[in-house]
Design an enzyme around this catalytic site. Structure first.
Site, short mmCIF file in Angstrom:
data_model
loop_
_atom_site.label_atom_id
_atom_site.label_comp_id
_atom_site.label_asym_id
_atom_site.label_seq_id
_atom_site.Cartn_x
_atom_site.Cartn_y
_atom_site.Cartn_z
N ARG A 146 2.23 -4.85 6.11
CA ARG A 146 1.48 -3.83 5.38
C ARG A 146 2.31 -2.57 5.36
O ARG A 146 2.69 -2.04 6.41
CB ARG A 146 0.12 -3.53 6.02
N LEU A 152 10.51 -20.54 -5.09
CA LEU A 152 9.67 -19.57 -4.37
C LEU A 152 8.26 -19.70 -4.91
O LEU A 152 8.05 -19.68 -6.13
CB LEU A 152 10.19 -18.14 -4.60
N HIS A 190 1.96 3.62 -9.17
CA HIS A 190 1.75 2.18 -9.40
C HIS A 190 2.92 1.59 -10.20
O HIS A 190 3.32 0.45 -9.97
CB HIS A 190 0.43 1.95 -10.14
N ASP A 221 0.83 -1.20 0.00
CA ASP A 221 0.00 0.00 0.00
C ASP A 221 0.87 1.26 0.00
O ASP A 221 1.97 1.27 0.55
CB ASP A 221 -0.91 -0.03 1.24
C1 IPE Z 1 -5.42 -2.73 -0.01
O1 IPE Z 1 -5.10 -1.39 -0.19
C2 IPE Z 1 -5.44 -3.45 -1.31
C3 IPE Z 1 -4.17 -3.59 -2.03
C4 IPE Z 1 -3.01 -3.16 -1.63
C5 IPE Z 1 -4.25 -4.27 -3.27
P1 IPE Z 1 -6.23 -0.27 -0.28
O2 IPE Z 1 -5.53 1.02 -0.44
O3 IPE Z 1 -7.23 -0.63 -1.31
O4 IPE Z 1 -6.91 -0.38 1.16
P2 IPE Z 1 -7.80 0.67 1.96
O5 IPE Z 1 -8.84 1.16 1.01
O6 IPE Z 1 -6.91 1.77 2.41
O7 IPE Z 1 -8.35 -0.11 3.11
C1 IPE Z 2 -1.77 0.22 -3.35
O1 IPE Z 2 -1.52 1.59 -3.34
C2 IPE Z 2 -2.06 -0.29 -4.75
C3 IPE Z 2 -3.44 -0.76 -4.94
C4 IPE Z 2 -4.38 -0.73 -4.04
C5 IPE Z 2 -3.75 -1.27 -6.24
P1 IPE Z 2 -2.70 2.64 -3.28
O2 IPE Z 2 -3.14 2.95 -4.68
O3 IPE Z 2 -3.78 2.19 -2.38
O4 IPE Z 2 -1.95 3.89 -2.69
P2 IPE Z 2 -2.51 4.91 -1.60
O5 IPE Z 2 -2.96 4.10 -0.42
O6 IPE Z 2 -3.64 5.65 -2.23
O7 IPE Z 2 -1.33 5.77 -1.30
MG MG Z 3 -4.13 2.41 -0.41
#
Ligand code: IPE
Ligand code: IPE
Ligand code: MG
Length: 267
Positions: A205, A148, A54, A37
């Site tokens: 996380r 792995l 991303h 995340d």
């Molecule tokens: C969790 O991250 C999902 C992934 C990393 C794929 P999110 O950014 O979607 O989670 P929330 O919305 O903060 O809970």
């Molecule tokens: C995780 O990063 C990637 C996915 C959920 C696909 P985010 O896109 O949730 O990044 P933040 O949390 O908005 O910074």
């Molecule tokens: Mg996120």
């Protein structure tokens, strides 16, 4: 295809060769599960579009796999796209799909060469044909590998996993192959994604949020949880080492007492 993972002490959920007397850096998790995340915030801090975050996140995935290979981790499960992420703006979902497609084209052969087994967990039907074909190819190509076990959770949700496990058990009952009173934890566990791997023992996380966000709800029951503010694109080998060092200092009691584990508490 039988897995080549070593035997496990089912009472403690530990590898049979796991010992209190090994130095901390030998107390490695067998299976790491990561919520990657913080890509969006990483981009925002640089005044760049989220898609750039991303893309940087995809590079961090490669670095993380490399580090796991170097450290001898047996299984790595990465949360790439949740059941709920479809609710993001269409342009972001589109950018993620493009990135996913590109990664499948670029990375799979190299992963195969390095002995990585790749699989995908999640609903899958909502992805385009182009992505689904590449997922199947990656799984077929790498199914004999065991260095792995890399699982990518895509269109995955822990609740989805519970529903599909319940459905599988219900089918067995309806077909007359299973009596309701024979449904137990082991039977249900066998219906969840990743049932053929040891349960994750380290959950990481990144990005500072302190939640599970519908990741592996059943499988994380006794997992050690590790949260870091580091944003996913910045999560490198040193950051992984930090998480592993933290894990090595944990005492896993599984509801018992230290004494029952035959171990002194860790210093
Ligand atoms: C969790 O991250 C999902 C992934 C990393 C794929 P999110 O950014 O979607 O989670 P929330 O919305 O903060 O809970
Ligand atoms: C995780 O990063 C990637 C996915 C959920 C696909 P985010 O896109 O949730 O990044 P933040 O949390 O908005 O910074
Ligand atoms: Mg996120």
């Amino acid at each position: 295809m039988p897995l080549s993972l070593p035997a496990r002490d089912t009472a403690h959920g530990l590898p049979l060769n796991y010992s209190r007397f090994q130095p901390p850096d030998v107390r490695l998790p067998r299976h790491i599960a990561i919520i990657m995340d913080g890509n969006g915030r990483w981009a925002k801090a640089r005044h760049r579009p989220r898609s750039i975050g991303h893309r940087a996140g995809a590079r961090a995935v490669n670095a993380c796999i490399d580090a796991c290979l170097v450290k001898g981790i047996e299984a790595l499960t990465l949360f790439a796209f949740s059941s709920e992420n479809w609710q993001r703006p269409p342009e972001e979902v589109g950018a993620l799909m493009q990135l996913f497609l590109r990664a499948l084209d670029r990375e799979v052969d190299e992963l195969h060469r390095r002995g990585v087994r790749v699989r995908f967990i999640g609903a899958r039907e909502a992805f385009g044909e182009d992505i689904r074909t590449r997922m199947a190819r990656a799984e077929n190509l790498t199914q004999g590998n065991s260095r792995l076990h890399l699982s990518i959770a895509a269109d995955y949700g822990g609740r989805w996993d519970m529903v599909q496990a319940a459905r599988a058990v219900a089918h067995a009952v309806a077909a007359g192959n299973l009596a309701p009173e024979d449904i137990d934890e082991a039977r249900l566990a066998g219906c969840f994604s990743l049932h053929d791997l040891p349960a994750p023992d380290l959950f990481i996380r990144t990005g500072g949020e302190l939640r599970i966000s519908n990741f592996l709800l059943w499988q994380l029951a006794y997992c050690e949880l590790y949260f870091t503010d580091t944003l996913w694109p910045d999560f490198d080998a040193a950051a992984l080492t930090h998480a592993l060092d933290d894990f090595a200092r944990r005492e896993r009691r599984f509801g018992m007492l230290s004494e029952q584990l035959g171990e002194e508490p860790f210093p």
